[in-house]
Design a protein around this motif. Sequence first.
Motif, PDB file in Angstrom:
ATOM      1  N   THR A  33      50.061  40.694  40.610  1.00  0.00           N
ATOM      2  CA  THR A  33      49.150  41.649  41.207  1.00  0.00           C
ATOM      3  C   THR A  33      48.309  41.196  42.160  1.00  0.00           C
ATOM      4  OG1 THR A  33      49.288  42.836  38.785  1.00  0.00           O
ATOM      5  CG2 THR A  33      47.546  43.527  40.278  1.00  0.00           C
ATOM      6  N   THR A  34      48.108  41.812  43.053  1.00  0.00           N
ATOM      7  CA  THR A  34      46.774  41.243  44.159  1.00  0.00           C
ATOM      8  C   THR A  34      45.554  42.015  44.041  1.00  0.00           C
ATOM      9  OG1 THR A  34      48.634  40.556  45.705  1.00  0.00           O
ATOM     10  CG2 THR A  34      46.396  41.002  46.498  1.00  0.00           C
ATOM     11  N   ILE A  35      44.604  41.503  43.734  1.00  0.00           N
ATOM     12  CA  ILE A  35      43.163  42.176  43.804  1.00  0.00           C
ATOM     13  C   ILE A  35      42.319  42.008  44.916  1.00  0.00           C
ATOM     14  CG2 ILE A  35      41.340  42.278  41.987  1.00  0.00           C
ATOM     15  CD1 ILE A  35      42.936  40.747  40.008  1.00  0.00           C
ATOM     16  N   SER A  36      41.828  43.270  45.043  1.00  0.00           N
ATOM     17  CA  SER A  36      41.046  43.407  46.319  1.00  0.00           C
ATOM     18  C   SER A  36      39.415  43.323  45.840  1.00  0.00           C
ATOM     19  CB  SER A  36      41.217  44.384  47.070  1.00  0.00           C
ATOM     20  OG  SER A  36      39.968  44.665  48.351  1.00  0.00           O
ATOM     21  N   ILE A  37      38.529  42.327  46.338  1.00  0.00           N
ATOM     22  CA  ILE A  37      37.485  42.071  45.776  1.00  0.00           C
ATOM     23  C   ILE A  37      36.222  42.164  47.009  1.00  0.00           C
ATOM     24  CG2 ILE A  37      35.890  40.464  44.292  1.00  0.00           C
ATOM     25  CD1 ILE A  37      38.478  39.096  43.510  1.00  0.00           C
ATOM     26  N   GLU A  38      35.204  43.008  46.529  1.00  0.00           N
ATOM     27  CA  GLU A  38      34.264  43.091  47.593  1.00  0.00           C
ATOM     28  C   GLU A  38      33.235  42.121  47.225  1.00  0.00           C
ATOM     29  OE1 GLU A  38      31.388  46.608  47.208  1.00  0.00           O
ATOM     30  OE2 GLU A  38      31.606  46.898  49.243  1.00  0.00           O
ATOM     31  N   MET A  39      32.830  41.120  48.420  1.00  0.00           N
ATOM     32  CA  MET A  39      31.958  40.131  48.151  1.00  0.00           C
ATOM     33  C   MET A  39      30.539  40.484  48.849  1.00  0.00           C
ATOM     34  SD  MET A  39      33.585  38.053  46.246  1.00  0.00           S
ATOM     35  CE  MET A  39      32.622  36.649  46.386  1.00  0.00           C
ATOM     36  N   PRO A  40      29.512  40.238  48.196  1.00  0.00           N
ATOM     37  CA  PRO A  40      28.288  40.425  48.831  1.00  0.00           C
ATOM     38  C   PRO A  40      27.960  39.876  50.164  1.00  0.00           C
ATOM     39  CG  PRO A  40      27.827  39.837  46.577  1.00  0.00           C
ATOM     40  CD  PRO A  40      29.309  39.701  46.932  1.00  0.00           C
ATOM     41  N   GLY A  41      27.514  40.555  51.410  1.00  0.00           N
ATOM     42  CA  GLY A  41      27.417  39.907  52.693  1.00  0.00           C
ATOM     43  C   GLY A  41      28.483  39.819  53.427  1.00  0.00           C
ATOM     44  N   HIS A  42      29.675  40.171  52.811  1.00  0.00           N
ATOM     45  CA  HIS A  42      31.071  39.788  53.753  1.00  0.00           C
ATOM     46  C   HIS A  42      31.671  41.286  53.790  1.00  0.00           C
ATOM     47  CE1 HIS A  42      33.889  36.968  55.052  1.00  0.00           C
ATOM     48  NE2 HIS A  42      34.822  37.750  54.523  1.00  0.00           N
TER      49      HIS A  42
ATOM     50  N   LEU B  85      40.926  38.728  48.826  1.00  0.00           N
ATOM     51  CA  LEU B  85      42.101  38.903  47.985  1.00  0.00           C
ATOM     52  C   LEU B  85      42.721  37.853  47.183  1.00  0.00           C
ATOM     53  CD1 LEU B  85      44.836  40.535  50.734  1.00  0.00           C
ATOM     54  CD2 LEU B  85      43.108  41.709  49.036  1.00  0.00           C
ATOM     55  N   ALA B  86      42.815  38.048  45.910  1.00  0.00           N
ATOM     56  CA  ALA B  86      43.299  37.168  44.798  1.00  0.00           C
ATOM     57  C   ALA B  86      44.619  37.637  44.259  1.00  0.00           C
ATOM     58  CB  ALA B  86      42.011  37.078  43.854  1.00  0.00           C
ATOM     59  N   THR B  87      45.594  36.716  43.822  1.00  0.00           N
ATOM     60  CA  THR B  87      46.773  37.242  43.308  1.00  0.00           C
ATOM     61  C   THR B  87      46.801  36.447  41.963  1.00  0.00           C
ATOM     62  OG1 THR B  87      47.746  37.325  45.355  1.00  0.00           O
ATOM     63  CG2 THR B  87      49.293  37.180  43.577  1.00  0.00           C
TER      64      THR B  87
END
Length: 375
Positions: free
Chosen positions: A306-315, A320-322
Amino acid sequence: MSSAPLLRVDGVRAVYGDTVALHGVSLDIAHNEFFALLGPSGCGKTTLLRSIAGFETPAEGRIEVEGEDLLRLPAHKRPVNMMFQSYALFPHMSVEKNVAYGLEADGIGAAEVRSRVADVMDVVGLGPLAKRRPTQLSGGQRQRVALARAIVKRPKLLLLDEPLSALDRQVRASMQLELKRLQHEVGLTFVVVTHDQEEAMSMADRIAVLRDGRLEQLASPQELYAHPASRFVASFIGTANLLDGTVTAGAVEVPGFGAVIASHALAAGSPATAVVRPEDVELTADAAAAALSGTVVDTYFLGGATTISIEMPGHADPLLATVHGATRLERGARVGVRFGRATAVAREAGAGAEASAQVPPVAPEAPAPQEEVSA
């Protein structure tokens, strides 16, 4: 493999009017190697293939097979054969007649033609289909006919121009394995042109990545993935998080992330990119205790991972993390983020227009239309 290369391309430059298609490209290809020319549309890969085949004449440079200058020879006298993207089968001929056509045109005796055609038909698994015509075959079967017709002439070098592009996703995956098996079995050198990095990675022993008519990097699939030579290669080969920063105190400092990776090879103050593959992004449930944290935007379930899309502050771009298997993480969940292995590459001026991460497709591709070519 022999120590001397089978094919040597030395300083090849190709020009169309005011457009330079190849800027002095040089590379060697070994005996019995499965070699891929990879790059986006317009990068020069097809021009290079056609120059080897004799359908284009470079403005400068040399192309040699076992020391013989190919540029002195017309296309039909070169010890190479080319399998075209369309397959170019004769619809009014049977499978065995299509395969035999080149041998008969060369004046080979009837008995030898029958023997060689029977042998190659067995190798590619077409024996039971010998009497059928191309219109009675599936896309994968027609691809095998075109391959058999190329192999039967026993060239020193077989050139394949986007050989799998007309096949649907499932058939293409199986034919990637089949091409690799056949290449080992018949003992020929294959040079394949493709814009599909997954296709090149799964089949080739080595890959030449081209960009704007220049050789960006030449290496094994493993080396290209783990140690890309540039930001472009990192973005083109596989899925990657590309974190732009600056080299400070021997590390790539990325705004909002801190020191992502040590980098002693790049000069202090120079722009650089930290390349982090999704499988090297580690997630923890305890976001409050983590040095870095973000918010889950979406998940892409791909069967085994599963690939997880993550919102990072200031970016601006998601990270993406798998992870292996399925995950219970939901949209809006807070997670801690930690980086494992990463690679640093120099960033040339103006770079960064590419997406910082490539999201893998989650839906199967629609079957591509099959093309018939008349004789």
